[in-house]
Design an enzyme around this catalytic site. Structure first.
Site, PDB file in Angstrom:
ATOM      1  N   HIS A 303      51.884  38.485  41.138  1.00  0.00           N
ATOM      2  CA  HIS A 303      52.150  39.973  40.520  1.00  0.00           C
ATOM      3  C   HIS A 303      51.031  40.678  40.927  1.00  0.00           C
ATOM      4  CE1 HIS A 303      53.209  43.577  38.444  1.00  0.00           C
ATOM      5  NE2 HIS A 303      54.198  43.229  37.683  1.00  0.00           N
ATOM      6  N   ASP A 351      59.557  37.845  35.832  1.00  0.00           N
ATOM      7  CA  ASP A 351      60.746  37.635  36.477  1.00  0.00           C
ATOM      8  C   ASP A 351      61.041  36.010  36.209  1.00  0.00           C
ATOM      9  OD1 ASP A 351      61.242  40.380  36.989  1.00  0.00           O
ATOM     10  OD2 ASP A 351      60.013  40.200  38.522  1.00  0.00           O
TER      11      ASP A 351
END
Length: 409
Positions: A303, A351
Site C-alpha cells: 500500500h 483488500d
C-alpha cells in the site's frame, strides 16, 4: 548487458535517471518501502516497476511550482483540502483522532463509528427502526438475486431518494437520520435482503454464515477498519457531488459508481483470485515466486500510503489467525503470505485480508467487496456532511496541454 524483457520493468540505472538519484539512494528507497524491486535477468541484478518509479518521480516534483504541485496532488500527492474526519498515520487510520485499529479491537460497531464520524454527540440516528418493507418502485430490484451487489444498490438508491421527503433538509439531526437509514438500506441492498434493526455487521454475516458469531466478529472489525480512508477515490467523488448541494442519496451513488471501477473496488476480487489460484496450483510458494519473477503484481499486498505495512490488514490478519489458525484454507493464506514476504518483502493490505476472510470461509469474492462498500459508505456520508456544512463548491482548474488556438494542424 541484458535488459528486462518486460517493458514495465526497468533496471537500476534507468530508475536512478528518472528519479535523479544515486544507486545508494535507490536502494534506500527500497529498504524504506517507497519502491519495490524484484530479481533481474541475472542473479545479481534487480529490476523495478516503471509505474512505481514514475509515480515516485511525480511526487518528488510536487511542490516545485504551484501549478505543477497542484497537478501532482491528484495522485496521492500533496493534500488538496482540509478535513476533520480522518487522518492516515503509519500505525492506523484515525477517525476524528481515534485509532480505527483500537476501535476494532475494542468491539466497536460500524454504527459506533458512524456516530463518531457524523459528530452525532447525544443524538442516535439509528434509534428509529427502518421501514419493514421496500417502497414499491424498489422492491423487485432489491430482491433480484441475479443482479451483482453494487449494481443492485446503484439501481435502487436513486429510487429511494424519491421516497425520502427529507432528502434536502439542511438540519443536521435530520441529515444524520437520513444517513443512518441510507447506511442500513445500502447494506441490505448489497446482500439482497430487507433492512432491519440488527447491527449492520450481523445483517451481512447472517446473509453469508447464519449464526456464526465468530465470523460476525470478523465482519464487524472489517467494517470498522474500512469505514473511511481520507480522500480515497470514492470519497472524493462523493465529496465533489456533495459540494453541489445534491442530496445524500446522490453522493452515495457517486461513491458506489467510483467503487465499481476495477482499480478501486475491484482490488478485492483480484486478491481473492490470487488466493484461489495459489490453492489450485498445489504449490503456493512456487506459484508466488513465478509471478514475482515474471513481474506480475501481487494483488492484496503493498500500500503506497503504508510503506511499512497496512495496519488495517495486520489487525484483520491477527484476528483471522486467532479465530481460524487451524483451518485448512488458512494454510493457503499463510503460504501465500510467507512466499510474498520472502520474494517481495511486501505486507498484506486491507483488500488482501478482506479476500482472505472470504477464502478461509469458502465464500466467493463478492462478500469482500460488499464489506468494503458497506463500510466505506459511512465515510462518504461523513465527507458529504462536512462538505455541505462548508457550503463551498469543489471546482479545480485544468492546465491545458493541447493544440494552441490558431496553430497549424
Amino acid at each position: 548487458m541484458s535488459t528486462p524483457s518486460d517493458p514495465e520493468l526497468i533496471r537500476a540505472r534507468e530508475a536512478c535517471a528518472l528519479l535523479g538519484i544515486s544507486p545508494a539512494t535507490l536502494y534506500a528507497y527500497v529498504s524504506r518501502g517507497l519502491l519495490s524491486s524484484r530479481p533481474g535477468p541475472d542473479a545479481r541484478s534487480r529490476v523495478y516497476l516503471r509505474a512505481e518509479v514514475a509515480r515516485l518521480a511525480q511526487r518528488k516534483r510536487a511542490g516545485r511550482g504551484a501549478a505543477r504541485g497542484a497537478a501532482q496532488s491528484l495522485d496521492r500527492g500533496l493534500p488538496v483540502l482540509e478535513t476533520r474526519i480522518s487522518l492516515i498515520r503509519p500505525d492506523a487510520p484515525y477517525y476524528r483522532g481515534r485509532s480505527a485499529v483500537a476501535a476494532a479491537r475494542a468491539g466497536a460497531t460500524l454504527e459506533d463509528i458512524a456516530r463518531l464520524l457524523w459528530e452525532c454527540e447525544d443524538q442516535d440516528p439509528f434509534a428509529a427502526p427502518p421501514p419493514a418493507a421496500w417502497p414499491e418502485p424498489v422492491a423487485a430490484l432489491a430482491r433480484d438475486a441475479t443482479l451483482p451487489p453494487l449494481e443492485r444498490a446503484m439501481a435502487c438508491i436513486p429510487l429511494l431518494a424519491l421516497e425520502q421527503r427529507q432528502s434536502l433538509n439542511a438540519a443536521a439531526p435530520v441529515r444524520r437520520e437520513v444517513a443512518a437509514l441510507l447506511l442500513r438500506q445500502n447494506a441490505a441492498l448489497l446482500v439482497g435482503t430487507r433492512p432491519d434493526a440488527r447491527p449492520v455487521h450481523r445483517l451481512l454475516a447472517d446473509a453469508w454464515r447464519p449464526g456464526d458469531t465468530g465470523f460476525a466478529g470478523l465482519v464487524r472489525s472489517a467494517l470498522v477498519l474500512c469505514a473511511d480512508h481520507e480522500l480515497n477515490v470514492s470519497a472524493f467523488a462523493a465529496r465533489v457531488v456533495a459540494s453541489t448541494g445534491a442530496h445524500l442519496h446522490a453522493t452515495v451513488s457517486a461513491g458506489l459508481a467510483a467503487l465499481s471501477g476495477p482499480r478501486h473496488g475491484g482490488a478485492t476480487a483480484r486478491a481473492h483470485a490470487l488466493l484461489q489460484d495459489a490453492r489450485a496450483s498445489g504449490a503456493a510458494a512456487a506459484f508466488i515466486a513465478e509471478r514475482w519473477r515474471r513481474g506480475d503484481e501481487l494483488p492484496g499486498f503493498n500500500h503506497l500510503l503504508y510503506p511499512d505495512g497496512d495496519p488495517r490488514g495486520a489487525e484483520l490478519l491477527r484476528q483471522l489467525r486467532e479465530r481460524c489458525g487451524d483451518a485448512p484454507r488458512m494454510r493457503d493464506v499463510e503460504a501465500v503470505l510467507a512466499a510474498t514476504a520472502e520474494h517481495s518483502g511486501q505486507h498484506p493490505n486491507i483488500d488482501g485480508l478482506l479476500a482472505a476472510i472470504c477464502h478461509v470461509h469458502d465464500l466467493p469474492a463478492s462478500p469482500a467487496l460488499v464489506m468494503f462498500a458497506t463500510a466505506r459508505l459511512t465515510g462518504w456520508l461523513a465527507h458529504a456532511l462536512e462538505q455541505q456544512a462548508l457550503g463551498t463548491l469543489i471546482r479545480p482548474r485544468a492546465r491545458y496541454a493541447g493544440l494552441a488556438p490558431g496553430s497549424e494542424r
